[in-house]
Write an enzyme that holds these catalytic residues in place. Structure first.
Site, mmCIF file in Angstrom:
data_model
loop_
_atom_site.group_PDB
_atom_site.id
_atom_site.type_symbol
_atom_site.label_atom_id
_atom_site.label_comp_id
_atom_site.label_asym_id
_atom_site.label_seq_id
_atom_site.Cartn_x
_atom_site.Cartn_y
_atom_site.Cartn_z
ATOM 1 N N LYS A 13 60.375 57.558 120.717
ATOM 2 C CA LYS A 13 61.809 57.267 120.720
ATOM 3 C C LYS A 13 62.580 58.302 121.533
ATOM 4 O O LYS A 13 63.409 57.958 122.361
ATOM 5 C CB LYS A 13 62.391 57.263 119.301
ATOM 6 C CG LYS A 13 61.826 56.211 118.384
ATOM 7 C CD LYS A 13 62.550 56.204 117.040
ATOM 8 C CE LYS A 13 62.436 57.500 116.270
ATOM 9 N NZ LYS A 13 61.081 57.801 115.772
ATOM 10 N N ARG A 88 67.711 55.027 109.261
ATOM 11 C CA ARG A 88 66.342 55.214 108.805
ATOM 12 C C ARG A 88 66.119 54.580 107.440
ATOM 13 O O ARG A 88 65.012 54.625 106.934
ATOM 14 C CB ARG A 88 66.084 56.717 108.672
ATOM 15 C CG ARG A 88 64.986 57.253 109.576
ATOM 16 C CD ARG A 88 64.864 58.729 109.253
ATOM 17 N NE ARG A 88 63.730 59.361 109.860
ATOM 18 C CZ ARG A 88 63.734 59.889 111.089
ATOM 19 N NH1 ARG A 88 64.805 59.799 111.851
ATOM 20 N NH2 ARG A 88 62.659 60.487 111.540
ATOM 21 N N ARG A 127 51.833 67.468 120.312
ATOM 22 C CA ARG A 127 53.191 67.954 120.541
ATOM 23 C C ARG A 127 53.350 69.312 119.869
ATOM 24 O O ARG A 127 53.962 70.228 120.433
ATOM 25 C CB ARG A 127 54.195 66.939 119.973
ATOM 26 C CG ARG A 127 55.634 67.388 120.046
ATOM 27 C CD ARG A 127 56.592 66.232 119.773
ATOM 28 N NE ARG A 127 56.755 65.969 118.349
ATOM 29 C CZ ARG A 127 57.421 64.928 117.850
ATOM 30 N NH1 ARG A 127 57.973 64.046 118.662
ATOM 31 N NH2 ARG A 127 57.531 64.746 116.561
ATOM 32 N N ARG A 135 58.389 72.928 115.816
ATOM 33 C CA ARG A 135 58.890 72.104 114.718
ATOM 34 C C ARG A 135 58.037 72.300 113.478
ATOM 35 O O ARG A 135 56.867 71.962 113.466
ATOM 36 C CB ARG A 135 58.883 70.625 115.117
ATOM 37 C CG ARG A 135 60.111 70.231 115.903
ATOM 38 C CD ARG A 135 60.112 68.747 116.219
ATOM 39 N NE ARG A 135 60.133 67.912 115.024
ATOM 40 C CZ ARG A 135 60.414 66.614 115.055
ATOM 41 N NH1 ARG A 135 60.697 66.024 116.195
ATOM 42 N NH2 ARG A 135 60.409 65.924 113.945
ATOM 43 N N ARG A 146 55.737 61.885 106.666
ATOM 44 C CA ARG A 146 56.787 61.217 107.451
ATOM 45 C C ARG A 146 56.397 59.777 107.771
ATOM 46 O O ARG A 146 57.241 58.879 107.798
ATOM 47 C CB ARG A 146 57.081 62.015 108.729
ATOM 48 C CG ARG A 146 57.970 63.243 108.460
ATOM 49 C CD ARG A 146 57.806 64.348 109.497
ATOM 50 N NE ARG A 146 58.075 63.925 110.838
ATOM 51 C CZ ARG A 146 57.518 64.468 111.928
ATOM 52 N NH1 ARG A 146 56.639 65.458 111.799
ATOM 53 N NH2 ARG A 146 57.827 64.022 113.106
HETATM 54 P P1 ADP Z 1 60.558 61.932 114.026
HETATM 55 O O1 ADP Z 1 59.720 62.682 115.024
HETATM 56 O O2 ADP Z 1 59.865 61.747 112.702
HETATM 57 O O3 ADP Z 1 61.117 60.670 114.571
HETATM 58 P P2 ADP Z 1 63.211 63.186 113.845
HETATM 59 O O4 ADP Z 1 63.315 64.289 114.813
HETATM 60 O O5 ADP Z 1 63.963 61.940 114.118
HETATM 61 O O6 ADP Z 1 61.681 62.912 113.588
HETATM 62 O O7 ADP Z 1 63.652 63.693 112.385
HETATM 63 C C1 ADP Z 1 63.047 64.820 111.768
HETATM 64 C C2 ADP Z 1 63.477 64.921 110.296
HETATM 65 O O8 ADP Z 1 64.923 64.980 110.193
HETATM 66 C C3 ADP Z 1 63.095 63.727 109.406
HETATM 67 O O9 ADP Z 1 61.765 63.820 108.933
HETATM 68 C C4 ADP Z 1 64.137 63.850 108.291
HETATM 69 O O10 ADP Z 1 63.837 64.864 107.380
HETATM 70 C C5 ADP Z 1 65.398 64.269 109.040
HETATM 71 N N1 ADP Z 1 66.185 63.094 109.484
HETATM 72 C C6 ADP Z 1 66.388 62.717 110.777
HETATM 73 N N2 ADP Z 1 67.118 61.595 110.838
HETATM 74 C C7 ADP Z 1 67.401 61.256 109.545
HETATM 75 C C8 ADP Z 1 68.102 60.194 108.931
HETATM 76 N N3 ADP Z 1 68.686 59.230 109.655
HETATM 77 N N4 ADP Z 1 68.188 60.158 107.582
HETATM 78 C C9 ADP Z 1 67.619 61.108 106.835
HETATM 79 N N5 ADP Z 1 66.930 62.136 107.340
HETATM 80 C C10 ADP Z 1 66.806 62.227 108.682
#
Ligand code: ADP
Length: 188
Positions: A13, A88, A127, A135, A146
């Site tokens: 994404k 989400r 990554r 991260r 996740r």
């Molecule tokens: P990913 O690589 O899993 O797509 P993101 O960078 O989008 O990860 O998000 C990392 C973390 O930030 C998630 O695991 C969650 O804890 C938090 N997070 C991000 N977006 C949301 C959301 N829309 N609602 C709740 N928590 C979120």
């Protein structure tokens, strides 16, 4: 153009969002990036979110909805945006519908980037290696968490947006430029 990118962790994404930002001159709104910035800056939001993000759980719907709504009001979002990592949960999707209604806006499309869970684990582990552990949530145990959270809380959005006639699905296992081409074909 107002787009949502949907897909499990590691599906690409963020990679695709950055390419689309250049093609359409609209910003990427990544709740993950915003939360990581708040955590790095030790803001009150960041202090509250850190433990939740680090263990792979979701931050509360109200918090992320609030930060997205405020972000959309900034001048650079006037011509649209790409939502990456929001919504989400079904509650966030409903909150998004209401906030767009209030602002007199609507989504043009929701693009689902489909990916196979086994490939995702190795992509994210890579990554983590390449970024030197930048991260805290990119390790296998938290990643599996996740992925579970995605399956339980986020995957239902596929049906939600299909019913609204907004969903377009692309194969996220193809090379990056082919995924980009498929997304553009789906939304243009
Ligand atoms: P990913 O690589 O899993 O797509 P993101 O960078 O989008 O990860 O998000 C990392 C973390 O930030 C998630 O695991 C969650 O804890 C938090 N997070 C991000 N977006 C949301 C959301 N829309 N609602 C709740 N928590 C979120």
């Amino acid at each position: 153009m107002r787009l949502v990118l949907l897909g499990p962790p590691g599906a690409g994404k963020g990679t695709q969002a950055k390419i689309l930002v250049d093609s359409y001159s609209i910003p990427q709104l990544s709740t993950g990036d915003m939360l990581r910035a708040a955590i790095a800056d030790k803001t009150p939001l960041g202090l509250e979110a850190k433990a939740i993000v680090d263990r792979g759980d979701l931050v509360s719907d109200d918090i992320v909805s609030g930060i997205i709504s405020d972000r959309m009001d900034q001048a650079d979002c006037a011509n649209g945006f790409i939502l990456d990592g929001f919504p989400r949960t079904i509650a966030q999707a409903e909150s998004l519908t209401h906030m767009l209604d209030r602002k007199g806006l609507h989504l043009d499309a929701v693009v689902e980037i489909k990916a196979d869970p086994d490939t995702l684990v190795s992509r994210v582990i890579n990554r983590a290696k390449e970024s030197g552990g930048a991260r805290a949530d990119d390790n296998e145990e938290v990643l599996r968490k996740r992925l579970d959270v995605y399956k339980e809380q986020t995957a239902p959005l596929v049906t939600f947006y299909t019913e609204q006639g907004l969903l377009k699905s692309v194969d996220g296992m193809a090379p990056i430029d082919e995924v980009t081409a498929a997304i553009k074909a789906a939304i243009e």
